[in-house]
Design an enzyme around this catalytic site. Structure first.
Site, PDB file in Angstrom:
ATOM      1  N   GLU A 177       0.803  -1.219   0.000  1.00  0.00           N
ATOM      2  CA  GLU A 177       0.000   0.000   0.000  1.00  0.00           C
ATOM      3  C   GLU A 177       0.835   1.268   0.000  1.00  0.00           C
ATOM      4  O   GLU A 177       1.950   1.286   0.516  1.00  0.00           O
ATOM      5  CB  GLU A 177      -0.895  -0.001   1.251  1.00  0.00           C
ATOM      6  CG  GLU A 177      -1.921  -1.104   1.167  1.00  0.00           C
ATOM      7  CD  GLU A 177      -2.843  -1.175   2.377  1.00  0.00           C
ATOM      8  OE1 GLU A 177      -3.945  -1.712   2.237  1.00  0.00           O
ATOM      9  OE2 GLU A 177      -2.469  -0.697   3.448  1.00  0.00           O
ATOM     10  N   CYS A 191       3.285   8.501   1.663  1.00  0.00           N
ATOM     11  CA  CYS A 191       3.799   7.479   2.563  1.00  0.00           C
ATOM     12  C   CYS A 191       3.887   6.185   1.751  1.00  0.00           C
ATOM     13  O   CYS A 191       2.884   5.740   1.198  1.00  0.00           O
ATOM     14  CB  CYS A 191       2.804   7.348   3.717  1.00  0.00           C
ATOM     15  SG  CYS A 191       3.200   6.049   4.872  1.00  0.00           S
ATOM     16  N   CYS A 225       5.854  -7.206   6.934  1.00  0.00           N
ATOM     17  CA  CYS A 225       7.030  -6.840   7.740  1.00  0.00           C
ATOM     18  C   CYS A 225       7.322  -7.960   8.726  1.00  0.00           C
ATOM     19  O   CYS A 225       6.418  -8.454   9.382  1.00  0.00           O
ATOM     20  CB  CYS A 225       6.767  -5.538   8.502  1.00  0.00           C
ATOM     21  SG  CYS A 225       8.187  -5.016   9.497  1.00  0.00           S
ATOM     22  N   CYS A 244       6.212  -6.023  15.609  1.00  0.00           N
ATOM     23  CA  CYS A 244       5.838  -5.069  16.659  1.00  0.00           C
ATOM     24  C   CYS A 244       4.393  -5.358  17.068  1.00  0.00           C
ATOM     25  O   CYS A 244       3.532  -5.612  16.214  1.00  0.00           O
ATOM     26  CB  CYS A 244       5.980  -3.625  16.164  1.00  0.00           C
ATOM     27  SG  CYS A 244       7.666  -3.250  15.645  1.00  0.00           S
ATOM     28  N   CYS A 296       1.177  -3.148  15.674  1.00  0.00           N
ATOM     29  CA  CYS A 296       1.147  -2.750  14.260  1.00  0.00           C
ATOM     30  C   CYS A 296       0.422  -3.790  13.400  1.00  0.00           C
ATOM     31  O   CYS A 296       0.751  -4.979  13.457  1.00  0.00           O
ATOM     32  CB  CYS A 296       2.592  -2.580  13.779  1.00  0.00           C
ATOM     33  SG  CYS A 296       2.747  -2.285  12.021  1.00  0.00           S
ATOM     34  N   CYS A 308      -0.770   5.297   9.936  1.00  0.00           N
ATOM     35  CA  CYS A 308       0.383   4.467  10.287  1.00  0.00           C
ATOM     36  C   CYS A 308      -0.060   3.229  11.037  1.00  0.00           C
ATOM     37  O   CYS A 308      -0.876   3.308  11.941  1.00  0.00           O
ATOM     38  CB  CYS A 308       1.308   5.235  11.219  1.00  0.00           C
ATOM     39  SG  CYS A 308       2.344   6.385  10.376  1.00  0.00           S
TER      40      CYS A 308
HETATM   41  N1  SAH Z   1       9.013  -0.107   9.983  1.00  0.00           N
HETATM   42  C1  SAH Z   1       9.276   1.271  10.119  1.00  0.00           C
HETATM   43  C2  SAH Z   1       8.449   2.138   9.185  1.00  0.00           C
HETATM   44  C3  SAH Z   1       7.016   1.736   8.960  1.00  0.00           C
HETATM   45  S1  SAH Z   1       5.968   1.891  10.366  1.00  0.00           S
HETATM   46  C4  SAH Z   1       9.109   1.693  11.574  1.00  0.00           C
HETATM   47  O1  SAH Z   1       8.554   0.913  12.353  1.00  0.00           O
HETATM   48  O2  SAH Z   1       9.565   2.775  11.913  1.00  0.00           O
HETATM   49  C5  SAH Z   1       5.754   3.655  10.436  1.00  0.00           C
HETATM   50  C6  SAH Z   1       5.364   4.191  11.804  1.00  0.00           C
HETATM   51  O3  SAH Z   1       4.046   3.753  12.159  1.00  0.00           O
HETATM   52  C7  SAH Z   1       6.279   3.688  12.917  1.00  0.00           C
HETATM   53  O4  SAH Z   1       6.697   4.761  13.735  1.00  0.00           O
HETATM   54  C8  SAH Z   1       5.370   2.754  13.671  1.00  0.00           C
HETATM   55  O5  SAH Z   1       5.773   2.565  14.984  1.00  0.00           O
HETATM   56  C9  SAH Z   1       4.029   3.422  13.535  1.00  0.00           C
HETATM   57  N2  SAH Z   1       2.895   2.574  13.866  1.00  0.00           N
HETATM   58  C10 SAH Z   1       2.767   1.255  13.675  1.00  0.00           C
HETATM   59  N3  SAH Z   1       1.578   0.824  14.160  1.00  0.00           N
HETATM   60  C11 SAH Z   1       0.938   1.902  14.657  1.00  0.00           C
HETATM   61  C12 SAH Z   1      -0.326   2.115  15.268  1.00  0.00           C
HETATM   62  N4  SAH Z   1      -1.175   1.117  15.448  1.00  0.00           N
HETATM   63  N5  SAH Z   1      -0.653   3.368  15.638  1.00  0.00           N
HETATM   64  C13 SAH Z   1       0.202   4.404  15.419  1.00  0.00           C
HETATM   65  N6  SAH Z   1       1.404   4.277  14.831  1.00  0.00           N
HETATM   66  C14 SAH Z   1       1.773   3.040  14.467  1.00  0.00           C
HETATM   67 FE1  SF4 Z   2       7.305  -3.473  10.894  1.00  0.00          FE
HETATM   68 FE2  SF4 Z   2       5.112  -2.310  11.833  1.00  0.00          FE
HETATM   69 FE3  SF4 Z   2       7.208  -2.693  13.429  1.00  0.00          FE
HETATM   70 FE4  SF4 Z   2       7.366  -0.845  11.484  1.00  0.00          FE
HETATM   71  S1  SF4 Z   2       5.991  -0.821  13.235  1.00  0.00           S
HETATM   72  S2  SF4 Z   2       8.894  -2.410  12.015  1.00  0.00           S
HETATM   73  S3  SF4 Z   2       6.112  -1.851   9.887  1.00  0.00           S
HETATM   74  S4  SF4 Z   2       5.979  -4.312  12.467  1.00  0.00           S
END
Ligand code: SAH
Ligand code: SF4
Length: 369
Positions: A105, A118, A125, A129, A132, A345
């Site tokens: 996306e 974005c 991924c 995390c 996410c 995000c």
């Molecule tokens: N993998 C990279 C970039 C993609 S995620 C990273 O983790 O930095 C981009 C941003 O979205 C990151 O800061 C991540 O922590 C945030 N993010 C992921 N899940 C989220 C959520 N449920 N609510 C708000 N931000 C979130």
């Molecule tokens: Fe991967 Fe989501 Fe963690 Fe970013 S926040 S590293 S996209 S699992």
């Protein structure tokens, strides 16, 4: 015959190779191999990167015979759009693939003073995390430089204004795909003409790759997703913290700042009564003190995890922010956009939520440098 550009491109549906992702030099080389004058490569680059044109038909200064010849074996973009949604606040979210059903996306974000986008660096991924949606879906593969740049060009094509800013905050961890991401950054800067300062790569904190980027010394913005200054909290949110804890990753970010002169951006996810406590605000302020930095607060966008995470109240967000500002920290706050189409995000999970193979051991990370 071994395809000339196999490291940079993927064959798309119909077996044709996409040209987006090739530098001007590589396009000149390709055209020379086809028996054409090298300057045709530069002309094609101007259409693709300068005008976001995605068919050979539109390249009016090329002879019709060359356009036909190119269309037999090549395509401009590797991407096929499988879904396009526009939110009530003017955010466009596109779901794309290469004809192979592996969807990812990208999002167009118009603001009053600029247009940003974005984009994704991986399909899914592997970092896992716990907050996410992308992470919950597992991992499929790295995107090529062409697939990364093609997302920008697709969004530029539908945007009314120039898309001046790019953030790598879509699906995936960019530093697990550093080689292709760096190549894409070069194309966005060298061929498309975007300013380094308008290119932001967000990382979960893959320390050896941060060190490699420090060596490279390119002045794009590197943003660290920190989310807590405390190892015990961060490890619960992000398994990567077990490998590279807070002091190690912050040390790498500070070195990056010293080498590139770029200030450090810290992404900070506020989860109610978890990462948004006053103690963590104070510890975060100490962690960044002395280094030019900006802390970007991101109130949790709701994702149905098994951990019961929720978004803090505006009062809790304000209290956290006040502690930082009282200690002289530069703070910005992310406003959630595209809520009605789940474009924020952490909500970019494609249509394959839970389909990818999940990788649990960090030792298995598919790092490319
Ligand atoms: N993998 C990279 C970039 C993609 S995620 C990273 O983790 O930095 C981009 C941003 O979205 C990151 O800061 C991540 O922590 C945030 N993010 C992921 N899940 C989220 C959520 N449920 N609510 C708000 N931000 C979130
Ligand atoms: Fe991967 Fe989501 Fe963690 Fe970013 S926040 S590293 S996209 S699992």
């Amino acid at each position: 015959m071994v395809p000339l550009f196999r490291w940079y491109t993927r064959r798309v549906s119909g077996g044709r190779t996409a040209l987006i992702g090739l530098s001007v030099g590589e396009l000149e080389e390709l055209l020379a191999r086809l028996g054409e004058p090298a300057y045709r490569g530069r002309q094609i680059a101007e259409w693709i990167y300068g005008k976001a044109v995605d068919s050979f038909e539109e390249m009016k200064n090329l002879p019709a015979s060359l356009r036909a010849k190119l269309a037999e074996s090549y395509t401009v973009s590797p991407l096929v759009v499988s879904d396009h949604r526009t939110s009530t606040d003017d955010v466009d979210k596109l779901l794309v693939h290469n004809g192979d059903g592996e969807v990812y996306e990208c999002v167009l974000l118009p603001y009053k003073d600029r247009v940003s986008c974005c984009i994704s660096s991986q399909v899914g991924c592997p970092m896992g995390c716990t907050f996410c949606a992308t992470g919950m879906g597992g991992f499929d593969r790295n995107l090529t430089a062409g697939e990364i740049v093609a997302q920008y060009l697709l969004l530029q094509k539908i945007s009314k204004k120039r898309v001046s800013h790019v953030v790598f905050m879509g699906m995936g961890e960019p530093l697990l795909n550093a080689k292709n991401v760096v190549k894409a950054l070069h194309i966005l800067h060298d061929e498309i003409g975007l300013s380094w300062r308008h290119l932001t790569v967000s990382t979960v904190g893959i320390v050896p790759q941060i060190e490699n980027l420090t060596e490279l010394g390119l002045p794009f913005n590197l943003a660290l997703s920190l989310h807590s200054p405390f190892d015990e909290v961060r490890s619960k949110l992000m398994p990567v913290n077990q490998k590279w804890p807070v002091d190690v990753v912050m040390g790498a970010m500070k070195k990056h700042h010293r080498k590139t002169g770029r200030k450090i951006t810290i992404e900070y996810l506020l989860i109610n009564e978890f990462s948004d406590t006053i103690e963590q605000a104070k510890a975060l302020a100490s962690l960044v003190s002395g280094t030019p930095s900006v802390v970007n607060l991101i109130p949790f966008n709701y994702v149905d995890t098994t951990y019961g995470y929720s978004r803090p109240s505006p009062e809790r967000v304000r209290a956290f922010r006040n502690v930082l500002e009282a200690r002289g920290v530069n703070v910005t706050e992310r406003v959630e956009r595209g809520h009605d189409i789940a474009a924020a995000c952490g909500q970019l999970a494609g249509e394959h939520h839970g389909r990818f193979a999940r990788r649990d051991g960090l030792s298995e990370l598919p790092v490319s440098s």
